[in-house]
Motif scaffolding. Structure first.
Motif, PDB file in Angstrom:
ATOM      1  N   GLN A 119       0.815  -1.215   0.000  1.00  0.00           N
ATOM      2  CA  GLN A 119       0.000   0.000   0.000  1.00  0.00           C
ATOM      3  C   GLN A 119       0.850   1.267   0.000  1.00  0.00           C
ATOM      4  N   LEU A 120       2.049   1.184   0.558  1.00  0.00           N
ATOM      5  CA  LEU A 120       2.907   2.369   0.622  1.00  0.00           C
ATOM      6  C   LEU A 120       3.710   2.576  -0.655  1.00  0.00           C
ATOM      7  N   LEU A 121       3.736   1.592  -1.537  1.00  0.00           N
ATOM      8  CA  LEU A 121       4.568   1.698  -2.730  1.00  0.00           C
ATOM      9  C   LEU A 121       4.172   2.874  -3.627  1.00  0.00           C
ATOM     10  N   PRO A 122       2.874   3.087  -3.912  1.00  0.00           N
ATOM     11  CA  PRO A 122       2.513   4.257  -4.730  1.00  0.00           C
ATOM     12  C   PRO A 122       2.966   5.573  -4.106  1.00  0.00           C
ATOM     13  N   LEU A 123       2.893   5.666  -2.769  1.00  0.00           N
ATOM     14  CA  LEU A 123       3.327   6.878  -2.082  1.00  0.00           C
ATOM     15  C   LEU A 123       4.837   7.064  -2.217  1.00  0.00           C
ATOM     16  N   LEU A 124       5.585   5.953  -2.096  1.00  0.00           N
ATOM     17  CA  LEU A 124       7.042   6.015  -2.254  1.00  0.00           C
ATOM     18  C   LEU A 124       7.409   6.490  -3.654  1.00  0.00           C
ATOM     19  N   LEU A 125       6.736   5.963  -4.657  1.00  0.00           N
ATOM     20  CA  LEU A 125       7.034   6.326  -6.040  1.00  0.00           C
ATOM     21  C   LEU A 125       6.609   7.765  -6.340  1.00  0.00           C
ATOM     22  N   ARG A 126       5.558   8.243  -5.652  1.00  0.00           N
ATOM     23  CA  ARG A 126       5.149   9.642  -5.825  1.00  0.00           C
ATOM     24  C   ARG A 126       6.171  10.576  -5.174  1.00  0.00           C
ATOM     25  N   PHE A 127       6.705  10.121  -4.062  1.00  0.00           N
ATOM     26  CA  PHE A 127       7.701  10.920  -3.343  1.00  0.00           C
ATOM     27  C   PHE A 127       9.031  10.936  -4.101  1.00  0.00           C
ATOM     28  N   ASP A 128       9.376   9.801  -4.743  1.00  0.00           N
ATOM     29  CA  ASP A 128      10.651   9.705  -5.472  1.00  0.00           C
ATOM     30  C   ASP A 128      10.356   9.313  -6.916  1.00  0.00           C
ATOM     31  N   PRO A 129      10.086  10.288  -7.796  1.00  0.00           N
ATOM     32  CA  PRO A 129       9.704  10.002  -9.184  1.00  0.00           C
ATOM     33  C   PRO A 129      10.781   9.259  -9.974  1.00  0.00           C
ATOM     34  N   SER A 130      12.046   9.318  -9.520  1.00  0.00           N
ATOM     35  CA  SER A 130      13.118   8.641 -10.251  1.00  0.00           C
ATOM     36  C   SER A 130      12.941   7.120 -10.245  1.00  0.00           C
ATOM     37  N   LEU A 131      12.109   6.639  -9.325  1.00  0.00           N
ATOM     38  CA  LEU A 131      11.889   5.188  -9.231  1.00  0.00           C
ATOM     39  C   LEU A 131      10.663   4.743 -10.026  1.00  0.00           C
ATOM     40  N   ARG A 132      10.036   5.683 -10.732  1.00  0.00           N
ATOM     41  CA  ARG A 132       8.806   5.345 -11.460  1.00  0.00           C
ATOM     42  C   ARG A 132       9.072   4.879 -12.892  1.00  0.00           C
ATOM     43  N   ALA A 133      10.270   5.152 -13.419  1.00  0.00           N
ATOM     44  CA  ALA A 133      10.554   4.863 -14.839  1.00  0.00           C
ATOM     45  C   ALA A 133      10.878   3.386 -15.043  1.00  0.00           C
ATOM     46  N   ILE A 134       9.928   2.546 -14.693  1.00  0.00           N
ATOM     47  CA  ILE A 134      10.141   1.098 -14.734  1.00  0.00           C
ATOM     48  C   ILE A 134      10.046   0.602 -16.177  1.00  0.00           C
ATOM     49  N   LYS A 135      10.972  -0.276 -16.539  1.00  0.00           N
ATOM     50  CA  LYS A 135      11.033  -0.802 -17.904  1.00  0.00           C
ATOM     51  C   LYS A 135      10.613  -2.265 -17.920  1.00  0.00           C
ATOM     52  N   ALA A 136       9.873  -2.626 -18.944  1.00  0.00           N
ATOM     53  CA  ALA A 136       9.436  -4.017 -19.090  1.00  0.00           C
ATOM     54  C   ALA A 136      10.640  -4.931 -19.297  1.00  0.00           C
ATOM     55  N   GLY A 137      10.501  -6.150 -18.839  1.00  0.00           N
ATOM     56  CA  GLY A 137      11.581  -7.127 -19.021  1.00  0.00           C
ATOM     57  C   GLY A 137      11.579  -8.158 -17.920  1.00  0.00           C
ATOM     58  N   THR A 138      12.543  -9.075 -17.993  1.00  0.00           N
ATOM     59  CA  THR A 138      12.718 -10.106 -16.976  1.00  0.00           C
ATOM     60  C   THR A 138      14.022  -9.832 -16.245  1.00  0.00           C
ATOM     61  N   TYR A 139      13.947  -9.746 -14.918  1.00  0.00           N
ATOM     62  CA  TYR A 139      15.088  -9.329 -14.112  1.00  0.00           C
ATOM     63  C   TYR A 139      15.443 -10.417 -13.105  1.00  0.00           C
ATOM     64  N   ARG A 140      16.753 -10.516 -12.816  1.00  0.00           N
ATOM     65  CA  ARG A 140      17.233 -11.486 -11.830  1.00  0.00           C
ATOM     66  C   ARG A 140      17.415 -10.774 -10.489  1.00  0.00           C
ATOM     67  N   LEU A 141      16.786 -11.325  -9.454  1.00  0.00           N
ATOM     68  CA  LEU A 141      16.857 -10.748  -8.122  1.00  0.00           C
ATOM     69  C   LEU A 141      18.035 -11.361  -7.367  1.00  0.00           C
ATOM     70  N   SER A 142      18.574 -10.582  -6.433  1.00  0.00           N
ATOM     71  CA  SER A 142      19.731 -11.058  -5.681  1.00  0.00           C
ATOM     72  C   SER A 142      19.458 -11.000  -4.183  1.00  0.00           C
ATOM     73  N   ALA A 143      20.223 -11.784  -3.451  1.00  0.00           N
ATOM     74  CA  ALA A 143      20.075 -11.838  -1.994  1.00  0.00           C
ATOM     75  C   ALA A 143      20.418 -10.478  -1.395  1.00  0.00           C
ATOM     76  N   ASN A 144      19.757 -10.153  -0.298  1.00  0.00           N
ATOM     77  CA  ASN A 144      19.971  -8.895   0.435  1.00  0.00           C
ATOM     78  C   ASN A 144      19.535  -7.662  -0.356  1.00  0.00           C
ATOM     79  N   MET A 145      18.754  -7.850  -1.402  1.00  0.00           N
ATOM     80  CA  MET A 145      18.260  -6.722  -2.180  1.00  0.00           C
ATOM     81  C   MET A 145      17.124  -6.038  -1.427  1.00  0.00           C
ATOM     82  N   THR A 146      17.181  -4.703  -1.369  1.00  0.00           N
ATOM     83  CA  THR A 146      16.106  -3.957  -0.731  1.00  0.00           C
ATOM     84  C   THR A 146      15.051  -3.595  -1.774  1.00  0.00           C
TER      85      THR A 146
END
Length: 337
Positions: free
Chosen positions: A69-96
């Motif tokens: 629920q807080l994610l839209p607020l976070l993205l509104r607060f920090d617009p640099s995190l909104r430019a999400i690109k389509a694709g398949t991504y590999r996640l890593s341990a300890n990733m925030t």
């Protein structure tokens, strides 16, 4: 009265500042939470046109975060995190969560690898592609002729793909991967052809590719490739049949299994070099760089024959009597085993 109003406004402003600061640190803490991986090499696929709401739902559905629920607020607060690109991504341990959003904005998709081995055939490559993950298949159930047409290759595709490890991202087509392999083989072949030794019996670079494929199938020992090439070079020079088993195997019906028989060696096919003179009409496998160079630079020799020695290599001889003795020695080694 005015002083009271001013004091109230100041207090209200201070409360807003305190609330904003508290909200800021709360969101920063939220962004710093570790995502919850469900497996070691976990991937996430973001579809084209994914909205903030859809992303929030997806992250929670895949159990990467517990509170979306807080994610839209976070993205509104920090617009640099909104430019999400389509694709398949590999996640890593300890990733925030912030690390994840930065990754999704970077467009640095997960890389996959596919390996093609020297000496394998076009049909083997197609099977390897079919079994590889995250490839968009456009060649399934097509004949080799149809595959050639799809790739824009004029003629037979055998021999035209460069064996190597290829990297790709999710959604890459099998056509795109094979086109890369074709372009690389064409480039390596032209380099080998332009730098070839003088006096070779090939009429074209394609004939040298055919020879390279035969060398590839005859030996896996790098130090022998030049000698194998010299045997075939010497035979072509005196009008002698190549008499190489791999070409017979290639021309034999796929329904027939097991070692070659006398009937196989007598059967007249375009690939039976015990019957035909010269080279077969097409390559019989995908040659690697070492075999291309061996075809372009045969080791100077007078050898006309070679046979397996039973230990992984070959014995090279200049005459039939010596060759027959080498054959008998090979059979003795095999029997003793």
């Amino acid at each position: 009265m005015k002083k009271s109003i001013i004091r109230c406004l100041l207090c209200f402003g201070l409360l807003l500042i305190v609330a904003a600061v508290a909200g800021y640190f709360y969101l920063q803490n939220y962004a710093s939470q570790k995502i919850q991986l469900q497996q070691d090499d976990q991937l996430i696929t973001i579809e084209r046109g994914t909205s903030v709401q859809r992303l929030s739902q997806q992250l929670e559905a895949e159990q990467l975060i517990t509170n979306s629920q807080l994610l839209p607020l976070l993205l509104r607060f920090d617009p640099s995190l909104r430019a999400i690109k389509a694709g398949t991504y590999r996640l890593s341990a300890n990733m925030t969560l912030r690390d994840l959003l930065v990754l999704l904005c970077s467009g640095k998709e997960a890389q996959f690898t596919i390996q093609f081995i020297e000496g394998t055939r076009a049909k083997d490559w197609l099977l390897t592609l079919q079994a590889a993950p995250y490839i968009h298949h456009q060649l399934t159930d097509l004949s080799l002729e149809q595959v050639a047409e799809k790739l824009g290759i004029d003629g037979h595709i055998e021999g035209w793909f460069y064996p190597d490890t290829y990297h790709y991202t999710a959604g890459t087509t099998d056509v795109a991967i094979l086109k890369r392999a074709y372009q690389r083989m064409d480039s390596h072949l032209q380099i080998a052809w332009n730098g070839r030794a003088t006096g070779l019996p090939y009429k074209s670079a394609y004939e040298m590719l055919i020879m390279a494929s035969i060398i590839e199938k005859e030996t896996g020992v790098d130090s022998e490739r030049g000698l194998v090439s010299s045997v075939f070079y010497n035979r072509l020079g005196i009008g002698m049949k190549l008499q190489t088993d791999p070409t017979v195997y290639y021309g034999r019906s796929e329904s027939i299994q097991g070692p070659l028989t006398r009937d196989d060696l007598r059967e007249k096919t375009p690939y039976n070099t015990y019957v035909i003179y010269g080279l077969p009409p097409t390559p019989i496998a995908m040659p690697g760089e070492a075999s291309l160079q061996a075809a372009a630079h045969p080791t100077p020799s007078k050898y006309l024959y070679f046979v397996a020695d039973g230990y992984g290599g070959h014995v090279f001889t200049t005459n039939l009597d010596s060759h027959n003795r080498a054959v008998q020695e090979y059979l003795r080694v095999i029997r003793n085993r």
